[in-house]
Design a protein around this motif. Structure first.
Motif, PDB file in Angstrom:
ATOM      1  N   ASP A 242      40.785  39.593  38.735  1.00  0.00           N
ATOM      2  CA  ASP A 242      41.651  40.132  37.475  1.00  0.00           C
ATOM      3  C   ASP A 242      41.875  38.674  36.835  1.00  0.00           C
ATOM      4  O   ASP A 242      42.391  37.847  37.348  1.00  0.00           O
ATOM      5  CB  ASP A 242      42.634  40.854  37.482  1.00  0.00           C
ATOM      6  N   ILE A 243      41.584  38.758  35.504  1.00  0.00           N
ATOM      7  CA  ILE A 243      42.136  37.615  34.906  1.00  0.00           C
ATOM      8  C   ILE A 243      43.223  38.027  33.791  1.00  0.00           C
ATOM      9  O   ILE A 243      42.527  39.144  32.709  1.00  0.00           O
ATOM     10  CB  ILE A 243      40.937  36.579  34.257  1.00  0.00           C
ATOM     11  N   ARG A 244      44.269  37.706  33.415  1.00  0.00           N
ATOM     12  CA  ARG A 244      45.161  38.114  32.494  1.00  0.00           C
ATOM     13  C   ARG A 244      45.919  37.147  31.699  1.00  0.00           C
ATOM     14  O   ARG A 244      46.367  36.153  32.509  1.00  0.00           O
ATOM     15  CB  ARG A 244      45.988  39.471  32.971  1.00  0.00           C
ATOM     16  N   GLY A 245      46.641  37.776  30.682  1.00  0.00           N
ATOM     17  CA  GLY A 245      47.823  36.739  30.154  1.00  0.00           C
ATOM     18  C   GLY A 245      47.984  37.178  28.722  1.00  0.00           C
ATOM     19  O   GLY A 245      47.516  38.318  28.087  1.00  0.00           O
ATOM     20  N   VAL A 246      49.112  36.625  28.207  1.00  0.00           N
ATOM     21  CA  VAL A 246      49.444  36.914  26.848  1.00  0.00           C
ATOM     22  C   VAL A 246      50.044  35.286  26.502  1.00  0.00           C
ATOM     23  O   VAL A 246      50.923  34.721  27.278  1.00  0.00           O
ATOM     24  CB  VAL A 246      50.591  37.774  26.721  1.00  0.00           C
ATOM     25  N   GLY A 247      49.989  34.697  25.137  1.00  0.00           N
ATOM     26  CA  GLY A 247      50.209  33.586  24.728  1.00  0.00           C
ATOM     27  C   GLY A 247      49.645  32.343  25.743  1.00  0.00           C
ATOM     28  O   GLY A 247      48.617  32.751  26.261  1.00  0.00           O
ATOM     29  N   LEU A 248      50.383  31.531  25.929  1.00  0.00           N
ATOM     30  CA  LEU A 248      50.053  30.499  27.132  1.00  0.00           C
ATOM     31  C   LEU A 248      50.689  30.751  28.203  1.00  0.00           C
ATOM     32  O   LEU A 248      51.481  30.056  28.981  1.00  0.00           O
ATOM     33  CB  LEU A 248      50.505  29.008  26.480  1.00  0.00           C
ATOM     34  N   MET A 249      50.374  32.136  28.896  1.00  0.00           N
ATOM     35  CA  MET A 249      50.903  32.432  30.012  1.00  0.00           C
ATOM     36  C   MET A 249      49.544  33.153  30.567  1.00  0.00           C
ATOM     37  O   MET A 249      49.037  34.151  29.929  1.00  0.00           O
ATOM     38  CB  MET A 249      51.877  33.317  30.304  1.00  0.00           C
ATOM     39  N   ALA A 250      48.797  32.821  31.626  1.00  0.00           N
ATOM     40  CA  ALA A 250      47.763  33.352  32.027  1.00  0.00           C
ATOM     41  C   ALA A 250      47.667  33.279  33.697  1.00  0.00           C
ATOM     42  O   ALA A 250      48.321  32.330  34.282  1.00  0.00           O
ATOM     43  CB  ALA A 250      46.555  32.544  31.626  1.00  0.00           C
ATOM     44  N   GLY A 251      46.937  34.367  34.192  1.00  0.00           N
ATOM     45  CA  GLY A 251      47.016  34.397  35.758  1.00  0.00           C
ATOM     46  C   GLY A 251      45.498  34.616  36.309  1.00  0.00           C
ATOM     47  O   GLY A 251      44.915  35.696  35.431  1.00  0.00           O
ATOM     48  N   VAL A 252      44.977  34.135  37.342  1.00  0.00           N
ATOM     49  CA  VAL A 252      43.808  34.567  37.865  1.00  0.00           C
ATOM     50  C   VAL A 252      44.104  34.907  39.111  1.00  0.00           C
ATOM     51  O   VAL A 252      44.539  34.267  40.028  1.00  0.00           O
ATOM     52  CB  VAL A 252      42.866  33.134  38.011  1.00  0.00           C
ATOM     53  N   GLU A 253      43.800  36.279  39.572  1.00  0.00           N
ATOM     54  CA  GLU A 253      44.072  37.078  40.668  1.00  0.00           C
ATOM     55  C   GLU A 253      42.851  36.873  41.614  1.00  0.00           C
ATOM     56  O   GLU A 253      41.685  37.478  41.274  1.00  0.00           O
ATOM     57  CB  GLU A 253      44.723  38.427  40.413  1.00  0.00           C
ATOM     58  N   TYR A 254      43.099  36.559  42.769  1.00  0.00           N
ATOM     59  CA  TYR A 254      41.925  36.186  43.853  1.00  0.00           C
ATOM     60  C   TYR A 254      42.193  37.477  44.967  1.00  0.00           C
ATOM     61  O   TYR A 254      43.125  37.771  45.333  1.00  0.00           O
ATOM     62  CB  TYR A 254      41.966  35.074  44.539  1.00  0.00           C
ATOM     63  N   MET A 255      40.970  37.979  45.284  1.00  0.00           N
ATOM     64  CA  MET A 255      40.821  39.202  46.420  1.00  0.00           C
ATOM     65  C   MET A 255      39.704  38.684  47.414  1.00  0.00           C
ATOM     66  O   MET A 255      38.624  38.161  46.956  1.00  0.00           O
ATOM     67  CB  MET A 255      40.766  40.345  45.802  1.00  0.00           C
TER      68      MET A 255
END
Length: 464
Positions: free
Chosen positions: A376-389
């Protein structure tokens, strides 16, 4: 006398949130300077800092205006406490300015007073004590339990560390404290049932929160703690309807709402405050990090009229408010914050954040859509996260959730700093708000290269 920096570090420095064994074998990562969005290590190599330190260097490194304000304040009055009604001009001016900003930029006219500390952790401890104090003053001494969320990060002092919902921070520290409860994190990607919409997922979490309140007894629940966007827990924006349902439930049972804006305050979400971004109506708000853009340590706890009116009206009988810190409202730190706010308003730094965030998120999604281990790749404004599985289709994690750490290691080799988070297998992005489009694009190139370089190691881990 001839020892290297690494040797001096290993024999002298006790690092925060660090494996002692790892530091003993690998040594420290030493940075020596920074300018804008770029930091430089002891060997002269530059990195794009996509973490803004720890979510905090919002206006970028090396702003001479802030350095000058700090120097001037130090020469003028290098220290003044706030005990016994004492004050300094910078502390008074900053408190007034913060209230004005929060009332106007967060649509929160009900906020009444500002209490200063030195860190997000002590701000949450202050709020915790205020919650207990308030309920004692209104004659409800049984209202002492507080509810936080799994994966939440509210700091690492005892009360704040207990509110934090990450087991790694509790291990061997006898935390959380009694009376601190944790409910499910609003992580739609992981937590939603098959076919469940965001609104339905939110409704289920609100129903679970209601069940927790009813099980414990509404008359024992003092407050609910939440970050507008969960940061260290995995960069988790609230799903549709979540806060609307939570706030309605809290009001029904006269439970205070504490908004932890240590990360989301001062532009990180694309709005000045997460409170305004999500239409929140908190009783207490905690701020830190971006308040000085990390040029000096400072935090602020803002309380509403609901709480201030009780404190004010009972003061003659309750006596002095017996809480504070030596460095509460430190004049030099407050002067730094005023200089940072001047820059943010003069340069209109918050306005472009949403567009920059969309550029970053769109780039991550388009260029990593075929990566075999990105879930999953998500975020708002200049906050983002890439989730690895290990297996995104089955939502199966790598053993020990170590896959994202491999990617973060390759990213540093590529010249980009991104943080491998401790509760969920996510690499997080929170660059300085002043980062340019060209720097964002270069950071994206470097990160994608790192994620691709990590594939062989991730394949081996996934099949182990």
């Amino acid at each position: 006398m001839n020892a290297s920096l690494a040797m001096k570090d290993q024999r002298s420095l006790f690092h925060a949130v660090t494996s002692i064994a790892d530091n003993a074998s690998a040594g420290p990562f030493v940075l020596t300077k920074g300018k804008g969005s770029i930091v430089t290590d002891e060997h002269g190599r530059d990195y794009i800092d996509m973490g803004a330190g720890l979510w905090c260097v919002n206006i970028g490194y090396g702003r001479s205006e802030v350095a000058d304000a700090i120097a001037d304040a130090t020469r003028s009055l290098n220290f003044q406490h706030l005990f016994g009604g004492a004050a300094s001009v910078p502390a008074i001016e900053l408190a007034d300015r913060l209230l004005t900003l929060f009332r106007t930029r967060a649509n929160a006219p009900e906020m009444a007073r500002v209490f200063f500390g030195s860190s997000g952790s002590d701000a949450n401890d202050t709020a915790y004590k205020l919650v207990l104090y308030y309920h004692n003053l209104i004659g409800k001494p049984l209202k002492k339990k507080v509810i936080s969320r799994q994966g939440a990060y509210h700091g690492l002092t005892y009360a704040a560390g207990s509110l934090t919902g990450i087991d790694a921070y509790h291990k061997a520290f006898d935390m959380p404290a009694p009376g601190v409860l944790h409910v499910e994190a609003p992580h739609y990607y992981r937590g939603a049932r098959p076919g469940e919409s965001e609104a339905d997922f939110s409704a289920r979490l609100v129903a679970d929160l209601r069940a927790t309140i009813e099980r414990e007894g509404p008359d024992t629940i003092a407050a609910f703690w939440a970050e507008p966007v969960m940061g260290t827990g995995g960069v988790i924006p609230p799903p549709t309807g979540y806060f609307e349902g939570v706030q309605k439930l809290l009001a029904e049972h006269e439970i205070l709402f504490v908004a932890d804006e240590v990360i989301t305050g001062f532009g990180r979400t694309g709005s000045w405050f997460g409170t305004g971004h999500y239409g929140l109506k908190p009783d207490i708000v905690n701020l830190a990090k971006g308040i000085t853009s990390a040029y000096l340590p400072l935090s602020a706890t803002i309380i509403s009229n609901r709480i201030w009116d009780v404190l004010e009206h009972t003061s003659a009988t309750a006596g002095a408010f017996m809480h504070g810190f030596t460095y509460s409202g430190h004049p030099v730190c407050c002067a730094a914050a005023l200089a940072v706010l001047d820059i943010m308003e003069r340069e209109d730094i918050v306005a472009p954040v949403a567009a920059k965030g969309e550029r970053l998120l769109a780039g991550l999604r388009s260029r990593l859509k075929d990566h075999p281990f990105v879930g999953d790749i998500r975020g708002v404004g200049l906050m983002a996260g890439v989730e690895y599985m290990a297996d995104p289709a089955a939502k199966r994690d790598f053993a020990g959730m170590a896959g994202h750490k491999i990617v973060a290691g390759h990213a540093r080799t590529e010249g980009i700093l991104t943080r491998a988070l401790p509760w969920m297998p996510v690499t997080a992005f929170s660059p300085p708000l002043i980062i340019s489009d060209a720097e964002l694009d270069e950071a994206l190139d470097r990160y994608v290269a790192a994620a691709e370089r990590a594939i062989p190691a991730l394949e081996a881990m996934a099949s182990a």
